[in-house]
Motif scaffolding. Structure first.
Motif, PDB file in Angstrom:
ATOM      1  N   PHE A  43       0.814  -1.210   0.000  1.00 25.85           N
ATOM      2  CA  PHE A  43       0.000   0.000   0.000  1.00 25.85           C
ATOM      3  C   PHE A  43       0.851   1.265   0.000  1.00 25.85           C
ATOM      4  O   PHE A  43       0.428   2.288  -0.531  1.00 25.85           O
ATOM      5  CB  PHE A  43      -1.017  -0.021   1.140  1.00 25.85           C
ATOM      6  CG  PHE A  43      -2.249  -0.790   0.771  1.00 25.85           C
ATOM      7  CD1 PHE A  43      -3.317  -0.147   0.169  1.00 25.85           C
ATOM      8  CD2 PHE A  43      -2.315  -2.158   0.957  1.00 25.85           C
ATOM      9  CE1 PHE A  43      -4.446  -0.860  -0.214  1.00 25.85           C
ATOM     10  CE2 PHE A  43      -3.432  -2.879   0.583  1.00 25.85           C
ATOM     11  CZ  PHE A  43      -4.505  -2.231  -0.010  1.00 25.85           C
ATOM     12  N   LEU A  82       1.456   1.622  -3.572  1.00 23.55           N
ATOM     13  CA  LEU A  82       0.253   2.094  -4.261  1.00 23.55           C
ATOM     14  C   LEU A  82       0.100   3.608  -4.110  1.00 23.55           C
ATOM     15  O   LEU A  82      -0.190   4.310  -5.085  1.00 23.55           O
ATOM     16  CB  LEU A  82      -0.994   1.394  -3.711  1.00 23.55           C
ATOM     17  CG  LEU A  82      -2.333   1.900  -4.261  1.00 23.55           C
ATOM     18  CD1 LEU A  82      -2.457   1.584  -5.744  1.00 23.55           C
ATOM     19  CD2 LEU A  82      -3.485   1.317  -3.474  1.00 23.55           C
ATOM     20  N   ILE A  83       0.327   4.117  -2.914  1.00 24.27           N
ATOM     21  CA  ILE A  83       0.237   5.564  -2.694  1.00 24.27           C
ATOM     22  C   ILE A  83       1.281   6.288  -3.543  1.00 24.27           C
ATOM     23  O   ILE A  83       1.004   7.337  -4.128  1.00 24.27           O
ATOM     24  CB  ILE A  83       0.391   5.899  -1.195  1.00 24.27           C
ATOM     25  CG1 ILE A  83      -0.757   5.285  -0.394  1.00 24.27           C
ATOM     26  CG2 ILE A  83       0.430   7.410  -0.982  1.00 24.27           C
ATOM     27  CD1 ILE A  83      -0.547   5.292   1.110  1.00 24.27           C
ATOM     28  N   LEU A 120       0.170   6.286  -7.240  1.00 27.74           N
ATOM     29  CA  LEU A 120      -0.928   7.227  -7.493  1.00 27.74           C
ATOM     30  C   LEU A 120      -0.430   8.671  -7.620  1.00 27.74           C
ATOM     31  O   LEU A 120      -1.151   9.526  -8.118  1.00 27.74           O
ATOM     32  CB  LEU A 120      -1.989   7.116  -6.393  1.00 27.74           C
ATOM     33  CG  LEU A 120      -2.804   5.817  -6.418  1.00 27.74           C
ATOM     34  CD1 LEU A 120      -3.714   5.740  -5.197  1.00 27.74           C
ATOM     35  CD2 LEU A 120      -3.607   5.692  -7.695  1.00 27.74           C
ATOM     36  N   GLN A 144      -3.769  10.684  -4.707  1.00 30.35           N
ATOM     37  CA  GLN A 144      -3.024   9.890  -3.734  1.00 30.35           C
ATOM     38  C   GLN A 144      -3.820   9.608  -2.471  1.00 30.35           C
ATOM     39  O   GLN A 144      -3.650   8.550  -1.866  1.00 30.35           O
ATOM     40  CB  GLN A 144      -1.710  10.579  -3.373  1.00 30.35           C
ATOM     41  CG  GLN A 144      -0.635  10.331  -4.405  1.00 30.35           C
ATOM     42  CD  GLN A 144       0.685  10.939  -4.017  1.00 30.35           C
ATOM     43  OE1 GLN A 144       0.766  12.136  -3.781  1.00 30.35           O
ATOM     44  NE2 GLN A 144       1.711  10.125  -3.965  1.00 30.35           N
ATOM     45  N   GLY A 157      -5.409   6.229  -2.291  1.00 30.09           N
ATOM     46  CA  GLY A 157      -4.577   5.125  -1.799  1.00 30.09           C
ATOM     47  C   GLY A 157      -4.576   5.058  -0.287  1.00 30.09           C
ATOM     48  O   GLY A 157      -4.592   3.973   0.303  1.00 30.09           O
ATOM     49  N   LEU A 182      -7.946   3.625   0.752  1.00 29.56           N
ATOM     50  CA  LEU A 182      -7.987   2.194   0.485  1.00 29.56           C
ATOM     51  C   LEU A 182      -7.176   1.429   1.529  1.00 29.56           C
ATOM     52  O   LEU A 182      -7.618   0.391   2.026  1.00 29.56           O
ATOM     53  CB  LEU A 182      -7.464   1.921  -0.925  1.00 29.56           C
ATOM     54  CG  LEU A 182      -7.926   0.656  -1.616  1.00 29.56           C
ATOM     55  CD1 LEU A 182      -9.432   0.547  -1.636  1.00 29.56           C
ATOM     56  CD2 LEU A 182      -7.379   0.605  -3.031  1.00 29.56           C
ATOM     57  N   ALA A 183      -6.013   1.942   1.874  1.00 24.48           N
ATOM     58  CA  ALA A 183      -5.200   1.314   2.916  1.00 24.48           C
ATOM     59  C   ALA A 183      -5.959   1.299   4.241  1.00 24.48           C
ATOM     60  O   ALA A 183      -5.988   0.281   4.940  1.00 24.48           O
ATOM     61  CB  ALA A 183      -3.871   2.041   3.064  1.00 24.48           C
ATOM     62  N   SER A 226       1.877   2.215   6.838  1.00 23.45           N
ATOM     63  CA  SER A 226       2.058   2.392   5.404  1.00 23.45           C
ATOM     64  C   SER A 226       2.156   3.876   5.043  1.00 23.45           C
ATOM     65  O   SER A 226       3.052   4.290   4.291  1.00 23.45           O
ATOM     66  CB  SER A 226       0.890   1.739   4.657  1.00 23.45           C
ATOM     67  OG  SER A 226       1.002   1.915   3.282  1.00 23.45           O
ATOM     68  N   LYS A 246     -13.913   9.371  -4.904  1.00 27.01           N
ATOM     69  CA  LYS A 246     -12.864   8.520  -4.327  1.00 27.01           C
ATOM     70  C   LYS A 246     -13.423   7.647  -3.211  1.00 27.01           C
ATOM     71  O   LYS A 246     -13.099   6.453  -3.129  1.00 27.01           O
ATOM     72  CB  LYS A 246     -11.708   9.371  -3.808  1.00 27.01           C
ATOM     73  CG  LYS A 246     -10.891  10.027  -4.895  1.00 27.01           C
ATOM     74  CD  LYS A 246      -9.778  10.854  -4.289  1.00 27.01           C
ATOM     75  CE  LYS A 246      -9.871  12.277  -4.742  1.00 27.01           C
ATOM     76  NZ  LYS A 246      -8.844  13.151  -4.213  1.00 27.01           N
ATOM     77  N   CYS A 271     -13.623   3.596  -3.396  1.00 26.66           N
ATOM     78  CA  CYS A 271     -12.956   2.868  -2.315  1.00 26.66           C
ATOM     79  C   CYS A 271     -13.945   1.919  -1.631  1.00 26.66           C
ATOM     80  O   CYS A 271     -13.615   0.762  -1.354  1.00 26.66           O
ATOM     81  CB  CYS A 271     -12.382   3.856  -1.309  1.00 26.66           C
ATOM     82  SG  CYS A 271     -11.481   3.083   0.035  1.00 26.66           S
TER      83      CYS A 271
END
Length: 176
Positions: free
Chosen positions: A12, A15-16, A19, A37, A40, A43-44, A56, A161, A165
Motif C-alpha cells: 500500500f 500504491l500511494i 498514485l 493519492q 490510496g 484504500l489502505a 504504510s 474517491k 474505495c
C-alpha cells in the motif's frame, strides 16, 4: 508483525507512491491541488486496518521527507511539510485511525453496510478537510473558516474517491 503484514504495508505504500504519477489539478481558490493519492490512503485505511495502514502512510511520508519525489507533481523533501499542503499530509496519517474508530462506533450500534461508507466520509473528507484547512490557514494567513469552506470545491472528487474505495472494499473484504 508478520511477513504478511509487512508485505501488505509495503504494497500500500507503493500504491500511494504510484498514485502520485497522476498530475495534480490546480484550483484557483486554494493553493492546494486536487490529487488522487489520498485514494490510496483511504484504500489502505479500509483494507489494512489502523495499525498497518498508519504504518504504510508513515513510511510514505518519511520517504517524502527524505526528499524522494513521491508526491503528486514530483514534489518531495522536508519543505512540503511547511507548505500549504502540510495539514493535508499530516491528516493522511490520521485517516486510518479515524476511519477505524468511526467504523467501530457505527458498526457496534447498527451492524450495517453504511458503517464503512460513513466512516470513509468522516475520515477521508471531514477529518482531512478540518486538519488540512488548518495547515493552509497557518501558512497562507487566510481565515480558517474561509479556507475550510473553500474545500467544498474538492467535495465531488472526494466523494467519487470514497465511493470507489467503498466499492472495492465490498468486493475484496472477504479476502483481506
Amino acid at each position: 508483525m508478520t511477513i504478511k503484514d509487512l508485505t501488505y504495508t509495503a504494497l500500500f505504500t507503493a500504491l500511494i507512491i504510484v498514485l502520485g504519477i497522476f498530475p495534480p489539478i490546480t484550483i484557483a481558490i486554494l493553493p492546494v491541488p486536487l490529487v488522487i493519492q489520498n485514494f490510496g490512503v483511504l484504500l489502505a485505511a479500509t483494507l489494512l486496518g489502523p495499525k498497518r495502514a498508519t504504518l504504510s502512510v508513515l513510511v510514505f511520508l518519511i520517504l517524502v521527507a527524505l526528499g524522494l519525489p513521491f508526491l503528486t507533481g514530483g514534489r518531495g523533501g522536508i519543505g512540503v511539510f511547511f507548505g500549504p499542503t502540510s495539514g493535508y499530509l499530516l491528516a493522511w496519517l490520521g485517516i486510518p485511525i479515524v476511519v477505524s474508530l468511526t467504523h467501530r462506533f457505527i458498526n457496534n450500534r447498527f451492524k450495517t453496510w453504511y458503517a464503512t461508507l460513513f466512516s470513509l466520509i468522516i475520515g477521508g473528507i471531514v477529518f482531512v478537510d478540518i486538519i488540512g484547512s488548518l495547515g493552509v490557514s497557518l501558512v497562507s494567513h487566510l481565515p480558517y473558516l474561509q479556507v475550510l469552506w473553500s474545500n467544498i470545491v474538492f467535495l465531488p472528487g472526494d466523494l467519487i474517491k470514497v465511493i470507489v474505495c467503498f466499492m472495492i472494499y465490498q468486493r475484496v473484504k472477504k479476502h483481506v
